[in-house]
Design an enzyme around this catalytic site. Structure first.
Site, PDB file in Angstrom:
ATOM      1  N   HIS A   1       1.216  -1.077   0.185  1.00  0.00           N
ATOM      2  CA  HIS A   1       0.102  -0.228  -0.042  1.00  0.00           C
ATOM      3  C   HIS A   1       1.224   1.223   0.146  1.00  0.00           C
ATOM      4  CE1 HIS A   1      -3.430  -2.346   0.851  1.00  0.00           C
ATOM      5  NE2 HIS A   1      -4.248  -2.303   0.316  1.00  0.00           N
TER       6      HIS A   1
ATOM      7  N   GLU B   1     -12.395  -9.819  -4.523  1.00  0.00           N
ATOM      8  CA  GLU B   1     -11.037  -9.176  -4.086  1.00  0.00           C
ATOM      9  C   GLU B   1     -10.567 -10.619  -3.683  1.00  0.00           C
ATOM     10  OE1 GLU B   1      -9.262  -5.923  -2.634  1.00  0.00           O
ATOM     11  OE2 GLU B   1     -11.375  -5.857  -0.934  1.00  0.00           O
TER      12      GLU B   1
ATOM     13  N   ASP C   1      -5.068  -7.391  -4.202  1.00  0.00           N
ATOM     14  CA  ASP C   1      -5.232  -8.602  -2.905  1.00  0.00           C
ATOM     15  C   ASP C   1      -5.737 -10.450  -3.606  1.00  0.00           C
ATOM     16  OD1 ASP C   1      -4.643  -8.160  -0.409  1.00  0.00           O
ATOM     17  OD2 ASP C   1      -6.540  -6.378  -0.610  1.00  0.00           O
TER      18      ASP C   1
ATOM     19  N   CYS D   1      -9.891  -2.124 -10.562  1.00  0.00           N
ATOM     20  CA  CYS D   1      -9.210  -1.309  -9.464  1.00  0.00           C
ATOM     21  C   CYS D   1      -7.617  -1.540  -8.741  1.00  0.00           C
ATOM     22  CB  CYS D   1     -10.144  -0.776  -8.465  1.00  0.00           C
ATOM     23  SG  CYS D   1     -11.066  -1.748  -7.414  1.00  0.00           S
TER      24      CYS D   1
END
Ligand code: PEP
Ligand code: MG
Length: 536
Positions: free
Chosen positions: A187, A427, A451, A498
């Protein structure tokens, strides 16, 4: 001149001085004080140093950035001079017989909670300042430097840059990130790309490099320390080329039709802060496909209030003026920790207390966020997205919460949009495998390939050693994506991609073939993806 090779995890070139950064968290261990008098004196010294530091910062920002920017430090000074906070900390040291660090941490938390529960907007905003003040006092107690005290922007060098670090730094002070740990899918790397900050990993932090001039090449993962004239000039030229290219790309348009259907692929942006929506618009985003709301919860010791969240979501909705804004409910946990929520030590945090699991455990947090999102829906085209879904029941439970929130708002006479759409993130392999059932109840899907790849291939997205295994193009991942898209379409629902795969230029043609309806990408990728869509 010294060249050190690592790995580029966020593209871009930056030149500046290295700042050796040792993180001070907002947390301090409880240690019994042998000598409470000594601990009290340590605290007083740290407090006085903090006041001196803030005085300097106040003067500097007043001169360089004006009254508004300086007011932040005025507020910090006011809190540091508050006799109530002083007494709280000293009494904690004496009565609980604890070290100064722990007293600062614990009292800071209590003080912030009091402020955020005051109901007064001014004091509620000060609760946020308390995190900064706590960190400054802890830093002074430990004798460390703070980036906020720097007069100029720097290249931050640290063992690891975490997601909350990227959220906590003052954006104007950061030229680039250099870390030892970190993969392109962490992240921290994703947020760096969102903020257009070049970053590289694989470099052991070295205190002797502190203050040295360096060139960071985030494309190729090369750090050049003490660059000679030629290297500096080359870096400058490269930066100019990048800026020129960006300006040209900004002017481009695209129009790609999905085979057979005549539909266009929409290009959206991923953001972490409301103000990033402005940049997204500038780069031609047709909406916000993913607002990672967890940013609002990081680097603070009290939860953001409904009002504060509402303001952020409303700002994004208003900036996008009628274009879609998909707000994801908090996806905290794993590599995104927040001090304002209690996380126990876990053996496998990525498989642990995370996202909706926290929300179902803490309906107070969940409902506050949903209320804020629904209130913001009166100001734009807002949708909600639920992360880490693993069962159809979970999605129905989310829908139930939204119904309760809507009933409450209606009763209270507060405006909201009653056709707000609810999306499910795909995900986890479980979500993809039950996507037929999920598509029956969700209004849209958003595929989180980051993920989905990690969980399908059993490969930690943050572990750079698994670079060869963690592969979003793996046929198993692509099969799950195709399955989800087909199931969504057969229920007449749209699918957004996304995850970082959406920014992968080599995947865009395939995305169109699969039938992905929307791509949502980080800010730094927007222009390139747009140009690629244009050229297909
Ligand atoms: C993903 O998992 O692909 C995603 C978009 O969510 P995040 O990266 O925030 O986990
Ligand atoms: Mg995810």
């Amino acid at each position: 001149m010294q060249q050190i090779n690592g790995m580029g995890i966020s593209g871009g070139i930056a030149t500046g001085r290295i700042f050796f950064y040792e993180k001070t968290g907002l947390y301090a261990e409880r240690r019994t004080a042998d000598d409470v008098h000594k601990e009290t004196e340590r605290f007083k010294e740290a407090l006085n140093t903090a006041k001196d530091q803030i005085d300097i910062l106040y003067e500097r920002s007043l001169k360089e950035m004006g009254e508004k920017a300086a007011a932040v430090f005025e507020a910090h000074l006011m809190i540091l001079e508050d006799a109530g906070l002083y007494e709280l900390i000293v009494n904690t040291i004496i009565n609980d017989r604890v070290c100064a660090e722990y007293a600062v941490y614990k009292s800071g938390q209590e003080y912030a909670q009091k402020l955020s529960g005051s109901g007064d907007e001014y004091f509620m905003a000060r609760a946020e300042d308390m995190a900064d003040i706590t960190r400054r006092l802890l830093q002074n107690l430990k004798g460390k430097k703070d980036t906020k005290d720097l007069p100029y922007p720097v290249l931050i060098m640290s063992e690891e840059i975490t997601a909350s670090d990227t959220a906590g730094f003052d954006r104007d002070k950061i030229l680039g990130f250099i870390s030892h740990k970190g993969s392109a899918y962490s992240h921290a790397a994703i947020f760096s790309r969102n903020m257009n900050i070049p970053a590289m990993s694989g470099i052991k932090p070295d205190a002797s490099l502190d203050g040295k001039v360096a060139v960071l090449d985030g494309y190729n993962g090369i750090l050049t320390v003490d660059p000679d004239e030629a290297a500096l000039k080359a870096a400058e030229e490269r930066m100019k080329e990048e800026n020129d290219k960006a300006a040209k790309l900004k002017a481009g348009i695209y129009d790609i039709r999905i085979k057979g259907s005549g539909r266009r692929i929409k290009l959206l942006a991923n953001i972490g802060r409301a103000e990033e929506a402005v940049k997204a618009l500038e780069c031609g985003a047709e909406g916000i496909g993913l607002f990672r709301s967890e940013f609002l919860f990081m680097n603070r010791n009290s939860l953001p209030s409904e009002e504060e969240q509402f303001r952020a979501y409303k700002a994004a909705a208003e900036t996008m003026s009628g274009k879609e804004v998909v707000i994801r409910t908090i996806d905290l946990g794993a590599d995104k920790k927040a001090e304002c929520i209690k996380f126990d030590e876990e053996t496998d945090p990525a498989l642990g207390y995370r996202a909706l699991r926290i929300c179902f455990d803490r309906p107070d947090i969940f409902k506050t966020q949903l209320r804020a999102i629904y209130r913001a829906s009166a100001y734009g085209e807002v949708s909600v997205l639920f992360p880490m879904i693993v069962s159809a029941d979970e999605f129905l439970k989310c829908r139930k919460y939204t119904e309760e929130v809507m009933e409450d708002l209606k009763r209270e006479g507060i405006a909201f949009s009653d056709d707000l759409k609810l999306g499910a993130m795909i995900e986890t392999p479980a979500a993809a495998l039950i996507s037929d059932e999920l598509a029956g109840s969700a209004d849209f899907f958003s595929i989180g390939s980051n993920d989905l790849t990690q969980y399908t291939l059993a490969a930690d997205r943050n572990n750079d050693r698994l670079r060869g295994i963690y592969d979003p193009h793996h046929p198993a991942v692509l099969k799950l994506i195709e399955m989800s898209v087909n199931n969504a379409h057969s229920h007449g629902k749209l699918v957004c991609l996304c995850g970082e795969l959406a920014s992968d230029i080599s995947f865009i043609r395939k995305a169109a073939e699969i039938g992905i309806d929307e791509l949502s990408v980080s800010l730094s990728a927007l222009l390139n993806v747009r140009s690629e869509l244009n050229s297909l």
